[in-house]
Design a protein around this motif. Structure first.
Motif, PDB file in Angstrom:
ATOM      1  N   GLU A 105      -4.023   9.398  -0.294  1.00  0.00           N
ATOM      2  CA  GLU A 105      -3.535   8.318  -0.069  1.00  0.00           C
ATOM      3  C   GLU A 105      -4.173   6.875   1.096  1.00  0.00           C
ATOM      4  N   GLU A 109      -5.844   3.250   1.504  1.00  0.00           N
ATOM      5  CA  GLU A 109      -5.345   2.828   2.656  1.00  0.00           C
ATOM      6  C   GLU A 109      -6.672   2.340   3.245  1.00  0.00           C
ATOM      7  N   VAL A 126      -1.185  11.922  -5.526  1.00  0.00           N
ATOM      8  CA  VAL A 126       0.017  11.149  -5.046  1.00  0.00           C
ATOM      9  C   VAL A 126       1.019  10.923  -6.180  1.00  0.00           C
ATOM     10  N   SER A 127       2.748  10.840  -6.248  1.00  0.00           N
ATOM     11  CA  SER A 127       2.683  10.693  -6.552  1.00  0.00           C
ATOM     12  C   SER A 127       3.610   9.479  -7.396  1.00  0.00           C
ATOM     13  N   GLN A 129       6.361   7.794  -6.952  1.00  0.00           N
ATOM     14  CA  GLN A 129       6.788   6.265  -6.653  1.00  0.00           C
ATOM     15  C   GLN A 129       5.877   5.411  -5.458  1.00  0.00           C
ATOM     16  N   TYR A 130       4.771   6.344  -5.111  1.00  0.00           N
ATOM     17  CA  TYR A 130       3.974   6.324  -4.186  1.00  0.00           C
ATOM     18  C   TYR A 130       3.268   4.877  -4.664  1.00  0.00           C
ATOM     19  N   ASP A 133       5.409   2.307  -4.894  1.00  0.00           N
ATOM     20  CA  ASP A 133       5.478   1.043  -3.995  1.00  0.00           C
ATOM     21  C   ASP A 133       4.355   0.545  -4.048  1.00  0.00           C
ATOM     22  N   LEU A 134       3.267   1.389  -3.593  1.00  0.00           N
ATOM     23  CA  LEU A 134       1.889   0.444  -3.884  1.00  0.00           C
ATOM     24  C   LEU A 134       1.990  -1.020  -4.418  1.00  0.00           C
TER      25      LEU A 134
END
Length: 338
Positions: A105, A109, A126-127, A129-130, A133-134
């Motif tokens: 992550e 970023e 990383v999941s 869902q992450y 969302d990204l």
């Protein structure tokens, strides 16, 4: 340091015309373009990339997050990505995620803060869902070696389950009924899918998976060496060995030779990936082709297409694994190793 205004004055054109020349616009005549380029050379003018990116809202750079920076697999992948992007006059920024969610992550970023126009991600921790969302944030990316529900168009991977099944099935068809297995780490999805395919092939052929003939490795050559040494200590006879990648297979060959095996007569070995060295070791390694170079090129071309509108015919690849037959697989010997 010279400025764009000095270039425009020397060339006798407007600063807007100089800008169009630098951006390779077709709206400039060859004669004017030559005048501007000559002025830039005479003054030693170098365009300010930061100013250019502010004007165009593009940095012409792509961020890559890769699991590791070592190993033939990642080297081949990164080389193809960098080469494809460089040929399109784009720059690459690379960060390693080390299969740690926090590091992955942070790396993502970091690259976004450096104004990368898009990302190519080989992330394992990383999941899902992450990542969803990204994508919802408007970040353009392609995702390598992973499938995420809702992001199918961004994902590039092969069918690791089918690859594991294919390797085991080929070993069985060669006549082997006692088969050892050295796996990649159990936190890697591709490793577990290859193992799952292997176990299914055994089951479909009425053969039993043996815990004594199994070793959980880490995809390194050293774990291939250590894995075969440990399996041999069990004293359970076997004639075939399948490894979760080619590096572990190469390590297993080193151990087999140190124990005096005649290969492939007394021990047949199949790897996975078709790494560049697999055709040069002895015996030349039978393996499952993982289209690493193709996936690298396609991931870069998809980013170029979606981010910059650059067209390419190379946007697809074959996700089905293929067996590459070489010299490390044969029928079991009538005189097995003891």
């Amino acid at each position: 340091m010279s400025t764009i205004y000095e270039v425009s004055k020397l060339a006798g054109v407007s600063s807007a015309t100089v800008s169009r020349v630098m951006n390779k616009s077709s709206r400039v005549s060859p004669k004017t373009r030559e005048k501007v380029l000559n002025a830039m050379e005479e003054l030693g003018y170098r365009p300010n990339s930061i100013a250019q990116s502010l004007a165009s809202k593009r940095s012409n750079s792509i961020g890559v997050v890769i699991s590791e920076l070592q190993g033939s697999y990642y080297g081949m992948l990164l080389n193809e990505i960098e080469l494809t992007l460089r040929n399109a006059k784009k720059h690459v920024m690379i960060a390693a995620g080390h299969a740690d969610a926090a590091i992955e992550e942070d790396s993502i970023e970091f690259l976004l803060q450096r104004n990368c126009d898009a990302l190519i991600l080989f992330v394992e921790a990383v999941s899902d869902q992450y990542l969803r969302d990204l994508y919802s944030r408007g970040v353009r990316f392609t995702l390598i070696n992973r499938q995420v529900d809702g992001l199918e168009d961004q994902c590039l991977s092969i069918d690791n389950y089918q690859g594991g099944y294919l390797a085991c099935q080929k070993m069985i068809e060669a006549g082997h009924t006692s088969i050892a297995y050295i796996s990649g780490p159990d936190w890697k999805l591709d490793a577990m899918e290859r193992l799952r395919g292997h176990r299914q092939a055994l089951d479909d052929n009425g053969l039993t998976f043996s815990d004594e003939l199994f070793y959980l490795g880490d995809y390194s050559e050293q774990s291939g060496e250590q894995g075969l040494a440990k399996i041999l200590k069990s004293k359970v006879p076997f004639t075939g060995l399948i490894c979760g990648n080619d590096e572990m297979a190469a390590g297993a060959i080193v151990t087999a030779r140190s124990f005096g095996f005649s290969m492939p007569q007394q021990l047949s070995i199949i790897g996975f990936d078709d790494a560049y060295f697999s055709r040069f070791i002895y015996p030349r390694l039978t393996t499952i082709k993982n289209p690493i170079k193709e996936i690298g090129a396609v991931s870069a071309n998809r980013v170029l297409n979606s981010t910059y509108g650059l067209k390419s015919k190379n946007l697809k690849y074959d996700s089905q694994p293929v067996l590459i037959e070489r010299d490390s697989l044969t029928a079991p010997s009538l005189h097995p190793y003891t």
